[in-house]
Design an enzyme around this catalytic site. Sequence first.
Site, PDB file in Angstrom:
ATOM      1  N   LEU A 166       4.925   1.913  -3.883  1.00  6.80           N
ATOM      2  CA  LEU A 166       6.333   1.809  -4.269  1.00  6.80           C
ATOM      3  C   LEU A 166       6.526   0.754  -5.362  1.00  6.80           C
ATOM      4  O   LEU A 166       7.603   0.201  -5.528  1.00  6.80           O
ATOM      5  CB  LEU A 166       7.210   1.493  -3.045  1.00  6.80           C
ATOM      6  CG  LEU A 166       7.145   2.541  -1.924  1.00  6.80           C
ATOM      7  CD1 LEU A 166       7.992   2.096  -0.729  1.00  6.80           C
ATOM      8  CD2 LEU A 166       7.614   3.915  -2.406  1.00  6.80           C
ATOM      9  N   GLY A 225       0.801  -1.216   0.000  1.00  7.24           N
ATOM     10  CA  GLY A 225       0.000   0.000   0.000  1.00  7.24           C
ATOM     11  C   GLY A 225       0.833   1.265   0.000  1.00  7.24           C
ATOM     12  O   GLY A 225       0.303   2.368   0.110  1.00  7.24           O
ATOM     13  N   ALA A 226       2.159   1.125  -0.140  1.00  2.00           N
ATOM     14  CA  ALA A 226       3.022   2.293  -0.054  1.00  2.00           C
ATOM     15  C   ALA A 226       3.166   2.987  -1.404  1.00  2.00           C
ATOM     16  O   ALA A 226       3.767   4.054  -1.498  1.00  2.00           O
ATOM     17  CB  ALA A 226       4.401   1.887   0.471  1.00  2.00           C
ATOM     18  N   ASP A 284       7.672   2.964 -13.837  1.00  2.00           N
ATOM     19  CA  ASP A 284       7.913   2.028 -12.733  1.00  2.00           C
ATOM     20  C   ASP A 284       8.746   0.836 -13.197  1.00  2.00           C
ATOM     21  O   ASP A 284       9.705   0.423 -12.535  1.00  2.00           O
ATOM     22  CB  ASP A 284       6.585   1.517 -12.154  1.00  2.00           C
ATOM     23  CG  ASP A 284       5.660   2.648 -11.754  1.00  2.00           C
ATOM     24  OD1 ASP A 284       6.136   3.785 -11.633  1.00  2.00           O
ATOM     25  OD2 ASP A 284       4.458   2.387 -11.568  1.00  2.00           O
TER      26      ASP A 284
HETATM   27  C1  GLA Z   1       1.879   5.275 -11.490  1.00  2.00           C
HETATM   28  C2  GLA Z   1       2.152   4.715 -12.897  1.00  2.00           C
HETATM   29  C3  GLA Z   1       3.364   5.384 -13.536  1.00  2.00           C
HETATM   30  C4  GLA Z   1       3.251   6.907 -13.458  1.00  2.00           C
HETATM   31  C5  GLA Z   1       2.899   7.362 -12.044  1.00  2.00           C
HETATM   32  C6  GLA Z   1       2.629   8.833 -11.962  1.00  2.00           C
HETATM   33  O1  GLA Z   1       2.936   4.914 -10.643  1.00  2.00           O
HETATM   34  O2  GLA Z   1       2.351   3.315 -12.839  1.00  2.00           O
HETATM   35  O3  GLA Z   1       3.497   4.947 -14.877  1.00  2.00           O
HETATM   36  O4  GLA Z   1       2.328   7.398 -14.395  1.00  2.00           O
HETATM   37  O5  GLA Z   1       1.761   6.683 -11.542  1.00  2.00           O
HETATM   38  O6  GLA Z   1       3.788   9.573 -12.217  1.00  2.00           O
END
Ligand code: GLA
Length: 372
Positions: free
Chosen positions: A117, A114-115, A164
């Site tokens: 990350l 839920g962080a 990400d």
């Molecule tokens: C989520 C998405 C990323 C990015 C961020 C916002 O983490 O997975 O692709 O769009 O939001 O910056």
Amino acid sequence: MRVVEAFRETFQAEPEGVWHAPGRVNLIGEHTDYNDGFVLPFAVPWGVTAAVSPRQDDVVRLRSLQADGVVTLRSLDEAEGWARYVAGVFLALREAGHPVRGADLVVDGDVPQGAGLSSSAALEVAVCVALNDLYGLALDGMRVALAARRAENDFVGMPCGIMDQAASALAQEGRALFMDCRSLATRNVPFDPAAHGLRLLIVNTGVRHALADGQYARRRQECENAAKRLGVDSLRDVTDLAGALGRLDGDERRRVQHVVTENHRVEALIGLLRAGAVREIGALLNASHLSLRDQFQVSCPELDVAVEASVRGGARGARMTGGGFGGSVITLVPEERVEAVRDSVTAAYAERGWAAPEIYPAAPSAGARRLI
Ligand code: GLA
């Protein structure tokens, strides 16, 4: 290693190898990736470790040390819940024409839940680097990230950008990952706050508001609509901000204001890092947060309170990080203020009757790699 013991116990065999992929936190450049813009994430010290062996057939057998039971997938479409992230990687690779057959996998994750990350990106990338090695696909880090994102877009159904998965695949210890999300060019930028008497803390609000996914898709749509109205391919191409704002109103106007200024903040922050002015990046973090709160409108009270309390406690700057509506705040704190910031945030939460947030130090960590 726990994941190896679990593999032996589950499949009565040694795994062919063990891989690790981290989660990420974004220093700056939020909601810019799907607008062809700039991002600057780094890998966190937590992630997913996967013990994997290939199979001679197309069956995928899966166990997670964070869930019960062994999942056997004879067809990848049968996957449910967390197993969809894994099945999605097999599908994305097969659809791209790679000769990937089945596998036995045990995964073990320690990304705080839920962080915000990116535990899901860590899982996708860990599986993807394992299959890359085991099936000799010779994909570079960006191709791994693209396959992992396809798994999430097409199979899980979350229309995320590339940040990400790219951070998980390509990050390096002691560096942040600067990325141009249009050209997909990346650069690992030295980032060592400790050398400047600073610490990075992650404040995990522990909340994830139910509207997060729907609002994410909606923001993407608003950005695309605004780009269309402005006659550009994406908001990355807006060079005359004042002119663009004059042609828009309401939410679209606010979204454009955020995306265009956020791209400039990423570039400004890189400039400060290059100049060795790490203490000065705090002002950009604060500005990013205000823009996400007021223009992009993806913050929430728990994030705002954590940011304000951090700054009151002596942080150089703080901002929400990730998609928003919960998740974490990243805050840059002078060493001697770490306890004061912790106390300030904890007290602000207690005053409101909210559960104490978890607060962890985070240093830029290594990206995906083979461990065994
Ligand atoms: C989520 C998405 C990323 C990015 C961020 C916002 O983490 O997975 O692709 O769009 O939001 O910056």
